[in-house]
Design a protein around this motif. Sequence first.
Motif, PDB file in Angstrom:
ATOM      1  N   ALA B  33       0.847  -1.195   0.000  1.00 17.84           N
ATOM      2  CA  ALA B  33       0.000   0.000   0.000  1.00 17.84           C
ATOM      3  C   ALA B  33       0.885   1.248   0.000  1.00 17.84           C
ATOM      4  CB  ALA B  33      -0.894   0.001   1.234  1.00 17.84           C
ATOM      5  N   PRO B  34       0.426   2.335  -0.669  1.00 25.39           N
ATOM      6  CA  PRO B  34       1.214   3.576  -0.658  1.00 25.39           C
ATOM      7  C   PRO B  34       1.553   4.037   0.763  1.00 25.39           C
ATOM      8  CG  PRO B  34      -0.551   3.752  -2.263  1.00 25.39           C
ATOM      9  CD  PRO B  34      -0.759   2.449  -1.536  1.00 25.39           C
ATOM     10  N   ALA B  35       0.623   3.815   1.706  1.00 28.49           N
ATOM     11  CA  ALA B  35       0.895   4.243   3.087  1.00 28.49           C
ATOM     12  C   ALA B  35       2.095   3.491   3.668  1.00 28.49           C
ATOM     13  CB  ALA B  35      -0.335   4.026   3.959  1.00 28.49           C
ATOM     14  N   GLN B  36       2.253   2.208   3.257  1.00 30.53           N
ATOM     15  CA  GLN B  36       3.418   1.442   3.732  1.00 30.53           C
ATOM     16  C   GLN B  36       4.701   1.985   3.110  1.00 30.53           C
ATOM     17  OE1 GLN B  36       1.708  -2.342   2.396  1.00 30.53           O
ATOM     18  NE2 GLN B  36       2.187  -3.137   4.426  1.00 30.53           N
ATOM     19  N   ILE B  37       4.612   2.321   1.830  1.00 30.76           N
ATOM     20  CA  ILE B  37       5.789   2.887   1.154  1.00 30.76           C
ATOM     21  C   ILE B  37       6.168   4.201   1.826  1.00 30.76           C
ATOM     22  CG2 ILE B  37       6.651   3.818  -1.029  1.00 30.76           C
ATOM     23  CD1 ILE B  37       4.761   1.835  -2.454  1.00 30.76           C
ATOM     24  N   ALA B  38       5.146   5.057   2.087  1.00 31.22           N
ATOM     25  CA  ALA B  38       5.407   6.366   2.701  1.00 31.22           C
ATOM     26  C   ALA B  38       6.045   6.216   4.075  1.00 31.22           C
ATOM     27  CB  ALA B  38       4.109   7.159   2.809  1.00 31.22           C
ATOM     28  N   ALA B  39       5.608   5.193   4.826  1.00 29.55           N
ATOM     29  CA  ALA B  39       6.063   5.070   6.211  1.00 29.55           C
ATOM     30  C   ALA B  39       7.307   4.201   6.365  1.00 29.55           C
ATOM     31  CB  ALA B  39       4.929   4.504   7.066  1.00 29.55           C
ATOM     32  N   GLN B  40       7.549   3.273   5.419  1.00 26.96           N
ATOM     33  CA  GLN B  40       8.643   2.317   5.607  1.00 26.96           C
ATOM     34  C   GLN B  40       9.771   2.455   4.591  1.00 26.96           C
ATOM     35  OE1 GLN B  40       7.112  -1.692   6.221  1.00 26.96           O
ATOM     36  NE2 GLN B  40       5.305  -0.856   7.201  1.00 26.96           N
ATOM     37  N   LEU B  41       9.481   2.997   3.418  1.00 25.86           N
ATOM     38  CA  LEU B  41      10.544   3.272   2.437  1.00 25.86           C
ATOM     39  C   LEU B  41      10.742   4.786   2.379  1.00 25.86           C
ATOM     40  CD1 LEU B  41       9.605   0.686  -0.336  1.00 25.86           C
ATOM     41  CD2 LEU B  41      11.213   0.441   1.553  1.00 25.86           C
ATOM     42  N   THR B  42      10.835   5.364   3.581  1.00 24.99           N
ATOM     43  CA  THR B  42      10.815   6.815   3.766  1.00 24.99           C
ATOM     44  C   THR B  42      11.850   7.551   2.926  1.00 24.99           C
ATOM     45  OG1 THR B  42      10.571   6.065   6.031  1.00 24.99           O
ATOM     46  CG2 THR B  42      10.540   8.419   5.673  1.00 24.99           C
ATOM     47  N   LEU B  43      13.069   7.010   2.887  1.00 24.72           N
ATOM     48  CA  LEU B  43      14.145   7.770   2.253  1.00 24.72           C
ATOM     49  C   LEU B  43      14.013   7.766   0.732  1.00 24.72           C
ATOM     50  CD1 LEU B  43      17.163   6.803   4.545  1.00 24.72           C
ATOM     51  CD2 LEU B  43      15.388   8.524   4.875  1.00 24.72           C
ATOM     52  N   GLY B  44      13.452   6.678   0.191  1.00 24.07           N
ATOM     53  CA  GLY B  44      13.164   6.653  -1.241  1.00 24.07           C
ATOM     54  C   GLY B  44      12.083   7.669  -1.590  1.00 24.07           C
ATOM     55  N   VAL B  45      11.074   7.760  -0.736  1.00 21.25           N
ATOM     56  CA  VAL B  45       9.995   8.732  -0.931  1.00 21.25           C
ATOM     57  C   VAL B  45      10.553  10.153  -0.806  1.00 21.25           C
ATOM     58  CG1 VAL B  45       7.798   9.567   0.008  1.00 21.25           C
ATOM     59  CG2 VAL B  45       8.211   7.114  -0.214  1.00 21.25           C
ATOM     60  N   ASP B  46      11.460  10.357   0.161  1.00 21.44           N
ATOM     61  CA  ASP B  46      12.103  11.670   0.318  1.00 21.44           C
ATOM     62  C   ASP B  46      12.821  12.073  -0.965  1.00 21.44           C
ATOM     63  OD1 ASP B  46      11.266  11.951   2.908  1.00 21.44           O
ATOM     64  OD2 ASP B  46      13.174  11.392   3.822  1.00 21.44           O
ATOM     65  N   ARG B  47      13.503  11.109  -1.558  1.00 22.30           N
ATOM     66  CA  ARG B  47      14.261  11.426  -2.776  1.00 22.30           C
ATOM     67  C   ARG B  47      13.319  11.823  -3.911  1.00 22.30           C
ATOM     68  NH1 ARG B  47      19.085   8.123  -5.972  1.00 22.30           N
ATOM     69  NH2 ARG B  47      19.200   9.695  -7.617  1.00 22.30           N
ATOM     70  N   VAL B  48      12.176  11.167  -3.989  1.00 20.34           N
ATOM     71  CA  VAL B  48      11.207  11.506  -5.036  1.00 20.34           C
ATOM     72  C   VAL B  48      10.640  12.913  -4.801  1.00 20.34           C
ATOM     73  CG1 VAL B  48       8.981  10.872  -6.048  1.00 20.34           C
ATOM     74  CG2 VAL B  48      10.673   9.101  -5.531  1.00 20.34           C
ATOM     75  N   MET B  49      10.390  13.250  -3.537  1.00 18.55           N
ATOM     76  CA  MET B  49       9.897  14.608  -3.239  1.00 18.55           C
ATOM     77  C   MET B  49      10.957  15.643  -3.622  1.00 18.55           C
ATOM     78  SD  MET B  49       7.628  14.458   0.225  1.00 18.55           S
ATOM     79  CE  MET B  49       8.981  14.232   1.387  1.00 18.55           C
ATOM     80  N   ALA B  50      12.234  15.356  -3.304  1.00 17.75           N
ATOM     81  CA  ALA B  50      13.311  16.316  -3.574  1.00 17.75           C
ATOM     82  C   ALA B  50      13.507  16.498  -5.078  1.00 17.75           C
ATOM     83  CB  ALA B  50      14.611  15.850  -2.919  1.00 17.75           C
ATOM     84  N   GLU B  51      13.588  15.386  -5.806  1.00 19.85           N
ATOM     85  CA  GLU B  51      13.904  15.484  -7.229  1.00 19.85           C
ATOM     86  C   GLU B  51      12.649  15.766  -8.064  1.00 19.85           C
ATOM     87  OE1 GLU B  51      16.489  12.118  -8.070  1.00 19.85           O
ATOM     88  OE2 GLU B  51      17.781  12.745  -6.421  1.00 19.85           O
ATOM     89  N   GLY B  52      11.492  15.392  -7.536  1.00 22.50           N
ATOM     90  CA  GLY B  52      10.240  15.795  -8.166  1.00 22.50           C
ATOM     91  C   GLY B  52       9.928  17.250  -7.861  1.00 22.50           C
ATOM     92  N   SER B  53      10.674  17.817  -6.885  1.00 25.95           N
ATOM     93  CA  SER B  53      10.530  19.214  -6.465  1.00 25.95           C
ATOM     94  C   SER B  53       9.101  19.521  -6.013  1.00 25.95           C
ATOM     95  CB  SER B  53      10.946  20.161  -7.601  1.00 25.95           C
ATOM     96  OG  SER B  53      11.241  21.430  -7.073  1.00 25.95           O
TER      97      SER B  53
END
Lengths: 156, 369
Positions: B33-53
């Motif tokens: 689930a996206p919520a699991q990705i957001a909460a458990q693969l946090t640093l990958g999600v952070d990178r997408v936020m940073a590079e997706g700006s």
Amino acid sequence: MTALPRQTQDDGHAARQAAMAACSEATCAELAQALEQLAPLPAAEDLRAPETGLVMLRGRMGGDGRPFNLGEATVTRAAVRLATGEAGFAYHLGRDAGRARLAAILDALWQAPARRTAVEAALAPIRARLAAEAGTRARRTAATRVDFFTMVRGES
Amino acid sequence: MYVAVKGGEKAIDNAHRLLAHARRGPADLPEVAPAQIAAQLTLGVDRVMAEGSLYDRDLAALAVKQARGDLVEAAFLVRAFRTTLPRFGHSLPVDTTRMGVERRVSATFRDLPGGQVLGPTFDYTHRLIDFRLAAGAEPPAPAEAPATPDEPMPRVTDLLDGEALIEREAPGEEGAPIGDLTREPLDFPADRDLRLQALARGDEGFLLALAYSTQRGYGRTHPFVGEVRFGEVAVEFVPEELGFAVPLGRVAVTECQMVNQFKGSAQVPPQFTRGYGLVFGQSERKAMSMALVDRALRAREFGEEVVAPAQDEEFVLAHADNVQATGFVEHLKLPHYVDFQAELELVRRMRAEHAARGSEAVGMREAAE
């Protein structure tokens, strides 16, 4: 404690901003609960239907220098007018339209002096949760503080 | 002449169906689930936020799922999403001294005000694969120690500032224009505001390689990490209809203050110079790389000779964006049949001419003999 550390000077809106800050970090369910507690409520009409857009977030060079554009964030805004006349606004990070509309109603209610105390009381559980979470986070972080000690080597 | 070629629609539809199936993986495994990705693969999600700006954790997590974990593809999806939204305005600059610090270390001062807190870090782990994670073991509860939340944490650079040992940042004039590369295409030379914006959304790998190159001697800047900090900062926005700052909520950012070797002039005695990194989410690698490249790109300002790639702003800024880069590199796999046909014609003609010249030369040689 305040949910959000304030960076700007008090411009006469501090109490309203503090209420908005609590709402900005509340869940949709928490806001619905707060409104339920304040019932019966005057009717609310949309001044502006909830809308999601972007706000460009800014930082400063070196933390304290000239501003620069860091990147955008999604923000959802809502504006309502109560049958009693007060207009309320909400601007929240994220895309939750329902949450923004509930917060706008709370902002409008907060502006009616007769209701203010009751609104503050209804927001108290949200503030308590945020304070508890901030406290836990701070205590867990504090446990990772490095205590340096000096090793004395050789003959003194 | 442009010749449109049609066809392949059914193949494309079926390829996308197959993609959806491959994304889901074996049906006997639970779907992530996206919520699991957001909460458990946090640093990958952070990178997408940073590079997706675009700061939106839930959206970035969904993009990671849609992109099957391809973080550059996920950043691309996020960038495409942002083009569908109106811009309400810009925030007040975030104040990182008011960060709810979850990690803060300095390599230059051992005993600095606010102290050194390690927070959730990979540093000092042994980088041994932990098989307990595969076995589903629950981690122990975090340790706690007495603390006061939301205490301001002064910047390490302010410690040196008292003696003017370090370059001071000027806050700039209120209302001065601030460059925005999402509104105006980048033009060179670019001012530092635009450079920092481009670096903040730039590819982590590219910036890491450039930062590393400065350490290896390609535009050396003699850096020290003044400090790195991570935590949440409050964001405030002044809506026109209200005229006062409204709190929007909090965003997690990583900040790096790099302290670099001295500069001085006839007017200014020698002092440390600075490089700055600020990125969405928790990424010290990116924030430190950004700070190193920011300092390298200030070569012109300090009268340094531009001799290395990391100091060349056109090279750095024109190639840092992985969405642009992947678009241009990957477009090569799209049909170029007509272009290639033209090249094929050309090389055949050149070969025919080459062969003709060869037989002519043989003919001339034979005639001369």
